[in-house]
Design a protein around this motif. Structure first.
Motif, mmCIF file in Angstrom:
data_model
loop_
_atom_site.group_PDB
_atom_site.id
_atom_site.type_symbol
_atom_site.label_atom_id
_atom_site.label_comp_id
_atom_site.label_asym_id
_atom_site.label_seq_id
_atom_site.Cartn_x
_atom_site.Cartn_y
_atom_site.Cartn_z
ATOM 1 N N ALA A 10 0.818 -1.218 0.000
ATOM 2 C CA ALA A 10 0.000 0.000 0.000
ATOM 3 C C ALA A 10 0.848 1.263 0.000
ATOM 4 O O ALA A 10 0.430 2.293 -0.518
ATOM 5 C CB ALA A 10 -0.918 0.009 1.222
ATOM 6 N N GLY A 11 2.040 1.183 0.593
ATOM 7 C CA GLY A 11 2.895 2.367 0.681
ATOM 8 C C GLY A 11 3.276 2.757 2.094
ATOM 9 O O GLY A 11 3.751 3.863 2.334
ATOM 10 N N GLY A 12 3.034 1.850 3.050
ATOM 11 C CA GLY A 12 3.471 2.083 4.420
ATOM 12 C C GLY A 12 2.581 3.027 5.211
ATOM 13 O O GLY A 12 1.408 3.258 4.878
ATOM 14 N N GLU A 13 3.158 3.581 6.264
ATOM 15 C CA GLU A 13 2.402 4.413 7.202
ATOM 16 C C GLU A 13 1.725 5.604 6.532
ATOM 17 O O GLU A 13 0.572 5.931 6.843
ATOM 18 C CB GLU A 13 3.309 4.880 8.338
ATOM 19 C CG GLU A 13 3.685 3.757 9.268
ATOM 20 C CD GLU A 13 4.611 4.190 10.395
ATOM 21 O OE1 GLU A 13 4.559 5.362 10.806
ATOM 22 O OE2 GLU A 13 5.380 3.329 10.858
ATOM 23 N N SER A 14 2.415 6.256 5.622
ATOM 24 C CA SER A 14 1.814 7.432 4.975
ATOM 25 C C SER A 14 0.590 7.054 4.151
ATOM 26 O O SER A 14 -0.384 7.814 4.082
ATOM 27 C CB SER A 14 2.845 8.164 4.109
ATOM 28 O OG SER A 14 3.303 7.325 3.071
ATOM 29 N N ALA A 15 0.598 5.880 3.540
ATOM 30 C CA ALA A 15 -0.558 5.426 2.760
ATOM 31 C C ALA A 15 -1.756 5.180 3.669
ATOM 32 O O ALA A 15 -2.892 5.550 3.327
ATOM 33 C CB ALA A 15 -0.210 4.163 1.981
ATOM 34 N N PHE A 16 -1.518 4.585 4.839
ATOM 35 C CA PHE A 16 -2.628 4.316 5.746
ATOM 36 C C PHE A 16 -3.129 5.590 6.412
ATOM 37 O O PHE A 16 -4.324 5.713 6.704
ATOM 38 C CB PHE A 16 -2.270 3.210 6.739
ATOM 39 C CG PHE A 16 -2.362 1.864 6.090
ATOM 40 C CD1 PHE A 16 -3.576 1.220 5.957
ATOM 41 C CD2 PHE A 16 -1.243 1.270 5.544
ATOM 42 C CE1 PHE A 16 -3.684 0.000 5.313
ATOM 43 C CE2 PHE A 16 -1.327 0.046 4.890
ATOM 44 C CZ PHE A 16 -2.558 -0.591 4.772
ATOM 45 N N LEU A 17 -2.258 6.551 6.619
ATOM 46 C CA LEU A 17 -2.708 7.846 7.135
ATOM 47 C C LEU A 17 -3.589 8.545 6.091
ATOM 48 O O LEU A 17 -4.641 9.091 6.420
ATOM 49 C CB LEU A 17 -1.515 8.722 7.515
ATOM 50 C CG LEU A 17 -1.866 10.037 8.203
ATOM 51 C CD1 LEU A 17 -2.712 9.812 9.452
ATOM 52 C CD2 LEU A 17 -0.601 10.793 8.547
ATOM 53 N N ALA A 18 -3.188 8.480 4.836
ATOM 54 C CA ALA A 18 -3.996 9.068 3.760
ATOM 55 C C ALA A 18 -5.339 8.340 3.637
ATOM 56 O O ALA A 18 -6.386 8.983 3.446
ATOM 57 C CB ALA A 18 -3.235 9.019 2.434
ATOM 58 N N LEU A 19 -5.328 7.017 3.765
ATOM 59 C CA LEU A 19 -6.565 6.236 3.698
ATOM 60 C C LEU A 19 -7.499 6.612 4.847
ATOM 61 O O LEU A 19 -8.693 6.835 4.639
ATOM 62 C CB LEU A 19 -6.248 4.740 3.730
ATOM 63 C CG LEU A 19 -7.441 3.786 3.747
ATOM 64 C CD1 LEU A 19 -8.310 3.948 2.497
ATOM 65 C CD2 LEU A 19 -6.953 2.347 3.886
ATOM 66 N N ALA A 20 -6.961 6.689 6.067
ATOM 67 C CA ALA A 20 -7.796 7.026 7.225
ATOM 68 C C ALA A 20 -8.370 8.435 7.094
ATOM 69 O O ALA A 20 -9.545 8.662 7.413
ATOM 70 C CB ALA A 20 -6.987 6.883 8.509
ATOM 71 N N ALA A 21 -7.572 9.374 6.628
ATOM 72 C CA ALA A 21 -8.057 10.753 6.461
ATOM 73 C C ALA A 21 -9.150 10.815 5.394
ATOM 74 O O ALA A 21 -10.189 11.461 5.588
ATOM 75 C CB ALA A 21 -6.901 11.681 6.098
ATOM 76 N N VAL A 95 -13.906 1.784 0.501
ATOM 77 C CA VAL A 95 -13.493 1.436 -0.864
ATOM 78 C C VAL A 95 -13.215 2.707 -1.674
ATOM 79 O O VAL A 95 -12.208 2.806 -2.379
ATOM 80 C CB VAL A 95 -14.568 0.549 -1.539
ATOM 81 C CG1 VAL A 95 -14.316 0.406 -3.026
ATOM 82 C CG2 VAL A 95 -14.617 -0.818 -0.863
ATOM 83 N N GLN A 96 -14.080 3.694 -1.554
ATOM 84 C CA GLN A 96 -13.883 4.951 -2.280
ATOM 85 C C GLN A 96 -12.696 5.728 -1.724
ATOM 86 O O GLN A 96 -11.975 6.391 -2.483
ATOM 87 C CB GLN A 96 -15.162 5.797 -2.209
ATOM 88 C CG GLN A 96 -16.304 5.181 -2.980
ATOM 89 C CD GLN A 96 -17.637 5.866 -2.720
ATOM 90 O OE1 GLN A 96 -17.869 6.440 -1.665
ATOM 91 N NE2 GLN A 96 -18.520 5.782 -3.698
#
Length: 154
Positions: A10-21, A95-96
């Motif tokens: 996914a791209g690590g921590e920054s990807a999951f922060l972007a997903l959560a935001a 998903v979106q």
């Protein structure tokens, strides 16, 4: 050749922060999800959510170390009651949000994300009734390309 973890792919921590935001924003924009998401919660809600999802998908166990694992997450949601279509709306926003966050547009990756969230929503909604009790010490589930790992995960 082994595949990277979902977290790495996914791209690590920054990807999951972007997903959560992105997910949080989508939930705020939804007429049903807005209610629970607009109430003041933990000031670090988005970062904690990102940490939880990162850990689920193979990232570091920061959520477990700082927030108390799966039981702590379930305690936040237990006994809250839920609208009939809250789960489907939550999944749709997730998903979106993967698109909004610019996560990889890989069919297998997206299927794993959706599969996890469908499982997670069922798990959380099982604790929705007002008299629900969460067992202490439940570890954060771990999800891989093959789905939920270990039968004792949750």
């Amino acid at each position: 050749m082994s595949r990277p973890s979902i977290f790495e792919f996914a791209g690590g921590e920054s990807a999951f922060l972007a997903l959560a935001a992105a997910h949080h924003e989508r939930c705020l924009a939804d007429p049903v999800l807005n209610h629970p998401f607009s109430h003041p919660g933990h000031p670090q809600h988005v970062a904690r959510l990102a940490g939880y999802w990162a850990e689920v998908f193979g990232g570091p166990a920061l959520y477990s170390l700082s927030c108390g694992g799966h039981s702590a997450m379930l305690d936040i949601h237990a006994g809250a009651g839920a609208e009939d279509d809250l789960g489907e709306r939550f999944i749709r926003c997730f998903v979106q949000a993967a698109d909004d966050a610019g996560l990889p547009d890989d069919t297998d990756f997206r299927a794993v994300l959706r599969s996890y969230m469908e499982w997670a929503v069922r798990d959380v909604l099982a604790y929705s009734p007002r008299d629900s009790q969460v067992a202490p010490g439940l570890p954060v589930p771990r999800w891989s390309w093959d789905g939920l790992q270990g039968t004792d995960a949750v």
